[in-house]
Design a protein around this motif. Structure first.
Motif, PDB file in Angstrom:
ATOM      1  N   VAL A  22      79.611  70.549  50.844  1.00 45.85           N
ATOM      2  CA  VAL A  22      78.910  69.403  50.271  1.00 45.85           C
ATOM      3  C   VAL A  22      77.628  69.115  51.044  1.00 45.85           C
ATOM      4  O   VAL A  22      76.554  68.929  50.445  1.00 45.85           O
ATOM      5  N   PHE A  23      77.698  69.073  52.372  1.00 43.98           N
ATOM      6  CA  PHE A  23      76.501  68.822  53.169  1.00 43.98           C
ATOM      7  C   PHE A  23      75.485  69.951  53.033  1.00 43.98           C
ATOM      8  O   PHE A  23      74.277  69.712  52.988  1.00 43.98           O
ATOM      9  N   TRP A  24      75.944  71.191  52.958  1.00 41.64           N
ATOM     10  CA  TRP A  24      75.042  72.320  52.795  1.00 41.64           C
ATOM     11  C   TRP A  24      74.296  72.229  51.472  1.00 41.64           C
ATOM     12  O   TRP A  24      73.068  72.403  51.428  1.00 41.64           O
ATOM     13  N   ALA A  25      75.020  71.958  50.391  1.00 42.25           N
ATOM     14  CA  ALA A  25      74.384  71.857  49.077  1.00 42.25           C
ATOM     15  C   ALA A  25      73.413  70.679  49.027  1.00 42.25           C
ATOM     16  O   ALA A  25      72.316  70.792  48.458  1.00 42.25           O
ATOM     17  N   TYR A  26      73.800  69.575  49.634  1.00 43.96           N
ATOM     18  CA  TYR A  26      72.922  68.402  49.631  1.00 43.96           C
ATOM     19  C   TYR A  26      71.637  68.675  50.417  1.00 43.96           C
ATOM     20  O   TYR A  26      70.542  68.296  49.986  1.00 43.96           O
ATOM     21  N   CYS A  27      71.753  69.341  51.559  1.00 43.83           N
ATOM     22  CA  CYS A  27      70.559  69.667  52.339  1.00 43.83           C
ATOM     23  C   CYS A  27      69.691  70.709  51.626  1.00 43.83           C
ATOM     24  O   CYS A  27      68.469  70.641  51.673  1.00 43.83           O
ATOM     25  N   LEU A  29      69.479  71.238  48.307  1.00 49.45           N
ATOM     26  CA  LEU A  29      68.853  70.636  47.134  1.00 49.45           C
ATOM     27  C   LEU A  29      67.922  69.488  47.499  1.00 49.45           C
ATOM     28  O   LEU A  29      66.939  69.236  46.801  1.00 49.45           O
ATOM     29  N   GLY A  30      68.219  68.790  48.593  1.00 48.58           N
ATOM     30  CA  GLY A  30      67.406  67.640  48.980  1.00 48.58           C
ATOM     31  C   GLY A  30      66.178  68.005  49.790  1.00 48.58           C
ATOM     32  O   GLY A  30      65.280  67.184  49.961  1.00 48.58           O
ATOM     33  N   HIS A  32      65.903  68.754  53.095  1.00 47.94           N
ATOM     34  CA  HIS A  32      65.866  68.013  54.354  1.00 47.94           C
ATOM     35  C   HIS A  32      65.249  68.839  55.470  1.00 47.94           C
ATOM     36  O   HIS A  32      65.237  70.056  55.425  1.00 47.94           O
ATOM     37  N   GLY A  40      73.667  66.233  59.754  1.00 46.21           N
ATOM     38  CA  GLY A  40      74.661  66.623  58.745  1.00 46.21           C
ATOM     39  C   GLY A  40      75.732  67.517  59.325  1.00 46.21           C
ATOM     40  O   GLY A  40      76.910  67.399  58.986  1.00 46.21           O
TER      41      GLY A  40
END
Length: 64
Positions: A22-27, A29-30, A32, A40
């Motif tokens: 989840v953190f990998w995908a968020y970073c 796509l976001g 960061h 994260g």
């Protein structure tokens, strides 16, 4: 007591890959920066330990 320790270990190992993904995908796509990725990564470990502790703590008492 042994059952609670086993629950802690199993829950921690099971929760970590989910949170890491989840953190990998968020970073990814976001978009960061590096510092947010470090936070994260640390949060992944902290939240995994917290979730494992909660699973072990909320285990029914009669199951020991």
């Amino acid at each position: 007591m042994i059952a609670r320790i086993a629950t802690f270990l199993v829950a921690g190992v099971a929760v970590y890959p989910v949170l890491a993904t989840v953190f990998w995908a968020y970073c990814l796509l976001g978009g960061h920066n590096v510092m947010e990725m470090v936070y994260g990564n640390a949060a992944t470990y902290v939240l995994s330990v917290a979730a494992a502790f909660e699973f072990a703590w909320l285990r029914p008492i009669g199951s020991d």
